[in-house]
Design an enzyme around this catalytic site. Structure first.
Site, mmCIF file in Angstrom:
data_model
loop_
_atom_site.group_PDB
_atom_site.id
_atom_site.type_symbol
_atom_site.label_atom_id
_atom_site.label_comp_id
_atom_site.label_asym_id
_atom_site.label_seq_id
_atom_site.Cartn_x
_atom_site.Cartn_y
_atom_site.Cartn_z
ATOM 1 N N HIS A 133 112.999 32.403 6.032
ATOM 2 C CA HIS A 133 113.133 31.594 4.818
ATOM 3 C C HIS A 133 111.805 30.935 4.466
ATOM 4 O O HIS A 133 111.424 30.872 3.291
ATOM 5 C CB HIS A 133 114.214 30.533 5.029
ATOM 6 C CG HIS A 133 114.759 29.962 3.756
ATOM 7 N ND1 HIS A 133 114.359 28.748 3.244
ATOM 8 C CD2 HIS A 133 115.674 30.446 2.882
ATOM 9 C CE1 HIS A 133 115.020 28.510 2.120
ATOM 10 N NE2 HIS A 133 115.817 29.517 1.864
ATOM 11 N N HIS A 152 113.304 32.135 -4.722
ATOM 12 C CA HIS A 152 114.118 31.132 -5.396
ATOM 13 C C HIS A 152 113.765 31.082 -6.880
ATOM 14 O O HIS A 152 112.748 31.621 -7.311
ATOM 15 C CB HIS A 152 113.913 29.749 -4.772
ATOM 16 C CG HIS A 152 114.495 29.613 -3.409
ATOM 17 N ND1 HIS A 152 113.772 29.894 -2.273
ATOM 18 C CD2 HIS A 152 115.733 29.250 -2.986
ATOM 19 C CE1 HIS A 152 114.542 29.694 -1.212
ATOM 20 N NE2 HIS A 152 115.733 29.315 -1.612
ATOM 21 N N HIS A 169 119.259 36.250 -0.291
ATOM 22 C CA HIS A 169 120.028 35.484 0.685
ATOM 23 C C HIS A 169 121.218 36.272 1.226
ATOM 24 O O HIS A 169 121.631 36.069 2.368
ATOM 25 C CB HIS A 169 120.471 34.154 0.077
ATOM 26 C CG HIS A 169 119.363 33.161 -0.054
ATOM 27 N ND1 HIS A 169 118.556 33.081 -1.172
ATOM 28 C CD2 HIS A 169 118.907 32.208 0.804
ATOM 29 C CE1 HIS A 169 117.659 32.122 -1.001
ATOM 30 N NE2 HIS A 169 117.842 31.579 0.184
ATOM 31 N N HIS A 200 124.027 24.423 -5.209
ATOM 32 C CA HIS A 200 123.214 24.848 -4.065
ATOM 33 C C HIS A 200 122.137 23.844 -3.699
ATOM 34 O O HIS A 200 122.022 23.415 -2.547
ATOM 35 C CB HIS A 200 122.578 26.214 -4.372
ATOM 36 C CG HIS A 200 121.365 26.521 -3.554
ATOM 37 N ND1 HIS A 200 120.077 26.304 -4.035
ATOM 38 C CD2 HIS A 200 121.220 26.985 -2.291
ATOM 39 C CE1 HIS A 200 119.210 26.646 -3.114
ATOM 40 N NE2 HIS A 200 119.864 27.056 -2.036
ATOM 41 N N HIS A 259 121.600 21.113 -0.262
ATOM 42 C CA HIS A 259 120.428 21.152 0.621
ATOM 43 C C HIS A 259 119.885 19.739 0.841
ATOM 44 O O HIS A 259 119.625 19.323 1.976
ATOM 45 C CB HIS A 259 119.335 22.018 0.001
ATOM 46 C CG HIS A 259 119.319 23.431 0.463
ATOM 47 N ND1 HIS A 259 118.706 23.824 1.623
ATOM 48 C CD2 HIS A 259 119.858 24.552 -0.080
ATOM 49 C CE1 HIS A 259 118.847 25.143 1.781
ATOM 50 N NE2 HIS A 259 119.540 25.608 0.759
#
Length: 602
Positions: free
Chosen positions: A196, A217, A226, A348, A352
């Site tokens: 990542h 992203h 992902h 999302h 995080h």
């Protein structure tokens, strides 16, 4: 098991053919890079111009030429190199129907990275906690096209909140083995976490464009990358405990029964525990899917209601097209982060930041920053539910993905469960069941959580707010309210089924190293209140901290669907709407260039 090394041999580049073509099973590790590259400007983006002119000069394999070529004002890719050197990324029929056409513009898919040129990530904070680099071992064997196994039992991903003790012990055993591996082994937990970091924090450059990084992203690569990432993480864990049926748990934060941190991740003696989590958002706390960086003082019932609306907005209201749901187009030669899809944006990103420790860690580590997010086992349960959202959008809501070759043929590199370096393609991960896994059932209460309609017809006409063209661009250091003209009004049901009306907020400039958010309201008061479960709340924007290639700021965009919103607000006949941007924790730089309305075919 395939071999690998930590040295840096020259690694080959190859890419897939079009979706109707077959690819070879291996790609050589050494071959010439394209000798000609030209940046062709179109629609304000750098794209590849494909020329049919041949070049008699030999290809130069010296990697030192990369820096020189990066500073060149233009680049050319020879048609033969595009078709052959890039592994037939586009069949000749895709290039104006003839391999000898005078010229053709094509969007070239993002190509899997040259691991031998992976470097210390350029997009991390200066005090980032990184040992060495985020780079994986360099393969010494040929990088192979991955073939999804057939005949294996279907793996079932279970709800983390309801996992059995037997399952938890199995997961803990697998993760313990993974964490005890040599940290340089590609199956080790540090190496898995670093995947990542390398792909998300500027560890790789685009093939042929060393001045442009690969970023998975804030674009249409978010979901497929992902999905592949979790696929191999899951397969490796199963291999470590010799259980091909093992599947990851998913954290179903879209259901009120799953809106707290799953208990399996809480015991401090468990390998599923991570010390770098926000101590204020723990145990019995209800997750805030609209998290702004601090507690908003809501009751659990209020949070649950707002959470369900947030998921409804992202999965239904703002998911009418492939781009609005999955993210903006991102191809070779273009700058990263053109725009998030609806789910990547919210919920999302707020999840995080809600999990990451912004209290004791300088950058919100682990989950609250891209480079360290994969170090928390909760990351994989979170992203399993994000992946489940994609599957629901496809199979329950009838969403249709992109058909562009430049999306289907985008490729990534991973190590599979056998330690083999493999190349994978977006087109091979569109159906999760074809990849051998599915999700345990969980109800979808957010489908019944559409806010109640409220009549706001004429709100813009009655307002003294200026038109957007009179005041933008602006700095969002306060609430900004403007009128935005609608090119089309009183659209019929057939017209709305054909085209989605969308609000586009362009040129959103944020400080890359700060968690930045703002909310968007339609036809509301100039100082909106009343919660995020009302019809006037259109949605929001959220940016997870990560730098971008020696820049302290980045620009992106936000697209919000208007079809349902205007109907619920009784404003379908209005020729202007009132748009309010309410900043939250914007940091030192949150600027917006413009707001406009567009119509996108479904």
């Amino acid at each position: 098991m395939a071999s690998f090394t930590l040295s840096s041999p020259c690694l080959a580049f190859s890419s897939s053919s079009s979706s109707s073509s077959s690819h070879s099973s291996t790609s050589p590790l050494f071959f010439s890079a394209p000798s000609q590259l030209l940046a062709h400007k179109k629609r304000n983006q750098t794209r590849l111009r494909v020329s049919c002119k041949s070049n008699n000069s030999p290809n130069n394999n010296n990697s030192s030429d990369d820096a020189a070529s990066a500073s060149a004002a233009s680049r050319i890719i020879d048609r033969r190199n595009v078709l052959l050197g890039l592994g037939g990324l586009y069949g000749v029929t895709n290039l104006a129907g003839s391999p000898f056409a005078s010229a053709a513009d094509v969007d070239v898919a993002i190509h899997y990275p040259n691991v031998s040129k992976c470097h210390y990530p350029s997009d991390v904070p200066p005090n980032a906690d990184i040992t060495g680099t985020c780079c994986p071992p360099v393969p010494t064997d040929d990088v192979q096209d991955y073939v999804i196994p057939t005949g294996d039992p279907m793996r079932k991903r279970v709800r983390a909140q309801f996992a059995s003790e037997e399952y938890i012990k199995k997961y803990e055993a697998a993760l313990t083995i993974m964490k005890n591996l040599d940290p340089t082994h590609p199956h080790s937990f540090p190496q898995q976490a670093n995947i990542h970091c390398a792909y998300c924090n500027g560890g790789y450059q685009q093939f042929g464009f060393p001045s442009q990084e690969i970023q998975i992203h804030n674009s249409w690569l978010f979901f497929p990358f992902h999905r592949w990432y979790l696929y191999f993480f899951e397969k490796i864990l199963g291999k470590l405990i010799d259980d091909p049926t093992f599947a990851l748990p998913y954290w179903n934060w879209d259901n009120q029964s799953g809106m707290t941190t799953p208990s399996m991740f809480l015991p401090t003696t468990s390998p599923l525990y991570d010390v770098n989590r926000n101590p204020n958002n723990y145990s019995t706390s209800v997750v805030d899917l609209n998290y702004k960086g601090q507690d908003r003082g809501l009751t659990n019932d209020e949070l649950i209601a707002e959470n369900l609306v947030a998921v409804y907005r992202s999965m239904v209201t703002h998911a009418g097209t492939a781009e609005s749901f999955m993210g903006a187009k991102y191809v070779t030669g273009t700058a990263p982060s053109p725009g998030q899809g609806s789910v990547e944006n919210i919920p999302h990103t707020p999840v995080h930041r809600w999990v990451g420790d912004s209290v004791n860690q300088p950058n919100g580590e682990d989950m609250g920053n891209f480079y360290s997010a994969g170090r928390d086992p909760l990351f994989y349960a979170h992203h399993a539910n994000v992946d489940r959202m994609w599957a629901i959008w496809q199979k329950v809501l009838g969403g249709q993905e992109f058909t562009d070759d430049s999306w289907l043929n985008a490729s990534f590199l991973f190590y599979d469960e056998n330690g083999q370096a493999v190349r994978v393609y977006v087109k091979d991960c569109i159906d999760n069941t074809a990849m051998g896994y599915d999700y345990d059932y969980s109800s979808l209460p957010w489908l019944r959580s559409k806010p109640s309609p409220v009549n706001t017809a004429g709100a813009a006409a009655a307002s003294n707010a200026p038109f957007v063209t009179d005041v933008f661009p602006v700095k969002l250091d306060k609430v900004v309210q403007v009128k935005v003209s609608r090119p089309k009004t009183s659209r019929t049901k057939a017209e709305k089924e054909k085209e989605v009306e969308e609000l586009v907020i362009d040129g959103i400039e944020v400080a890359t190293d700060q968690y930045s958010t703002f909310d968007v309201y339609l036809n509301d008061a100039d100082q909106p209140d009343g919660g995020k479960d009302k019809a006037q709340y259109a949605g929001g924007f959220a940016h997870l901290p990560h730098k971008q290639e020696s820049s302290s700021t980045m620009k992106t965009s936000l697209t919000l669907g208007l079809n349902d919103l205007l109907e619920d607000l009784g404003a379908e006949d209005d020729d202007t709407i009132l748009v309010t941007l309410a900043p939250q924790l914007g940091g030192p730089v949150v600027n917006v260039d413009s707001i406009r309305i567009q119509y996108t075919a479904r």
